[in-house]
Scaffold this motif. Structure first.
Motif, short mmCIF file in Angstrom:
data_model
loop_
_atom_site.label_atom_id
_atom_site.label_comp_id
_atom_site.label_asym_id
_atom_site.label_seq_id
_atom_site.Cartn_x
_atom_site.Cartn_y
_atom_site.Cartn_z
N LYS A 12 0.47 -0.71 1.07
CA LYS A 12 -1.10 -0.87 1.47
C LYS A 12 0.08 -0.05 2.83
CE LYS A 12 -2.01 -5.43 3.88
NZ LYS A 12 -2.03 -4.86 5.37
N ASP A 15 -1.27 3.49 2.43
CA ASP A 15 -2.84 3.05 2.45
C ASP A 15 -3.92 3.70 4.04
OD1 ASP A 15 -5.89 3.98 2.33
OD2 ASP A 15 -5.92 1.38 0.90
N GLU A 16 -3.11 2.50 4.45
CA GLU A 16 -3.50 2.02 6.43
C GLU A 16 -3.10 3.56 6.94
OE1 GLU A 16 -1.02 -1.19 7.24
OE2 GLU A 16 -2.53 -2.38 6.74
N ASN A 19 -4.60 7.12 4.09
CA ASN A 19 -5.92 6.96 3.32
C ASN A 19 -5.41 6.93 1.95
OD1 ASN A 19 -5.99 7.96 7.02
ND2 ASN A 19 -6.99 6.07 6.46
N PRO A 21 -4.99 4.92 -1.29
CA PRO A 21 -5.27 3.45 -1.57
C PRO A 21 -4.25 3.62 -3.05
CG PRO A 21 -6.77 4.59 -2.34
CD PRO A 21 -6.44 5.73 -1.26
N HIS A 22 -3.39 2.62 -3.34
CA HIS A 22 -2.45 2.58 -4.78
C HIS A 22 -1.63 3.57 -4.43
CE1 HIS A 22 -5.15 -0.30 -7.25
NE2 HIS A 22 -5.55 -0.24 -5.72
N GLY A 218 -14.51 5.43 0.22
CA GLY A 218 -13.07 5.70 0.76
C GLY A 218 -13.24 7.07 1.44
#
Length: 227
Positions: A12, A15-16, A19, A21-22, A218
């Motif tokens: 998480k 990703d923040e 950028n 995800p997963h 995304g």
């Protein structure tokens, strides 16, 4: 992390900040060159006098039919738990070009780690004149010291002050000060050699799905400046 929740927290946060995800983070490895030890005998001349750092990874189980993965460079084999760029060159703004730019952007963190640590700890700037077992201890000591200095509030800004690592300003990449460190050419850390291997179909499908995501829901503003 020792729990699934701990790994998901890392994904998480990555990703923040990057950028992606997963993703659990960026993965890389280097060959650390070792000079032929004194009185080593001829057996040492049968090798390249290199020491490869091997990272043991804990893979997360799939969640919502999409796996948790690491980002690697071309030296690593594509798999459902390790994503890397599409090979070759692609037109600007194309799906594969955008994906490659996003992966390279996210992987800047691991490039910074190797370069900052080797610029501060000069033991990694040249081939090590040590016995293999002592070289292992030296390299692991640098890794632990790097982590300690980055995590400690008192040493964080001294070890890696603002501007020392690559950073972004309004979507534009600004090179870190370590790139100007020409006092000593570092010849110890070498890239891993790429080993061609046909990836499984599942991994290629996941990469294509990520590429679609990066060009649609995304999408981020700064990617158009690089792709």
């Amino acid at each position: 992390p020792s729990t699934e929740e701990g790994w998901l927290k890392i994904a998480k946060e990555f990703d923040e900040k990057r950028n992606s995800p997963h993703c659990l983070g960026a993965l890389d490895g280097k060959h650390v060159i070792l000079q032929t030890p004194v009185n080593s005998g001829s057996e040492y001349f049968n090798y390249k006098h290199e020491f490869s750092i091997v990272f043991l990874l804990v893979w997360m189980e799939e969640r919502k039919k999409f796996p948790i993965f690491f980002l690697g460079d071309e030296a690593f084999a594509l798999s459902q738990h390790l994503m890397k760029v599409f090979p070759g060159m692609y037109p600007a703004d194309s799906k594969k070009r955008v994906f490659n730019c996003r992966v390279c952007r996210a992987r800047k963190v691991v490039e910074n780690v190797f370069e900052i640590s080797s610029s501060v700890f000069r033991v990694l700037s040249k081939p090590l004149l040590l016995q293999p077992e002592n070289e292992t201890l030296s390299v692991m000591a640098v890794a632990h010291l790097h982590n300690f200095l980055r995590r400690n509030k008192e040493s964080f800004n001294l070890y890696s002050p603002l501007g020392s690592m690559d950073y972004e300003v309004e979507g534009k990449l600004k090179p870190g000060s370590w790139r100007n460190d020409n006092n000593e050419k570092r010849t110890s850390l070498l890239q891993l050699q790429r080993i061609p291997k046909r990836p499984p179909r599942t991994a290629m499908e996941i990469r294509n799905e990520l590429a679609d995501f990066f060009t649609k829901e995304g999408k981020i503003p700064c990617q158009n400046q690089h792709a």
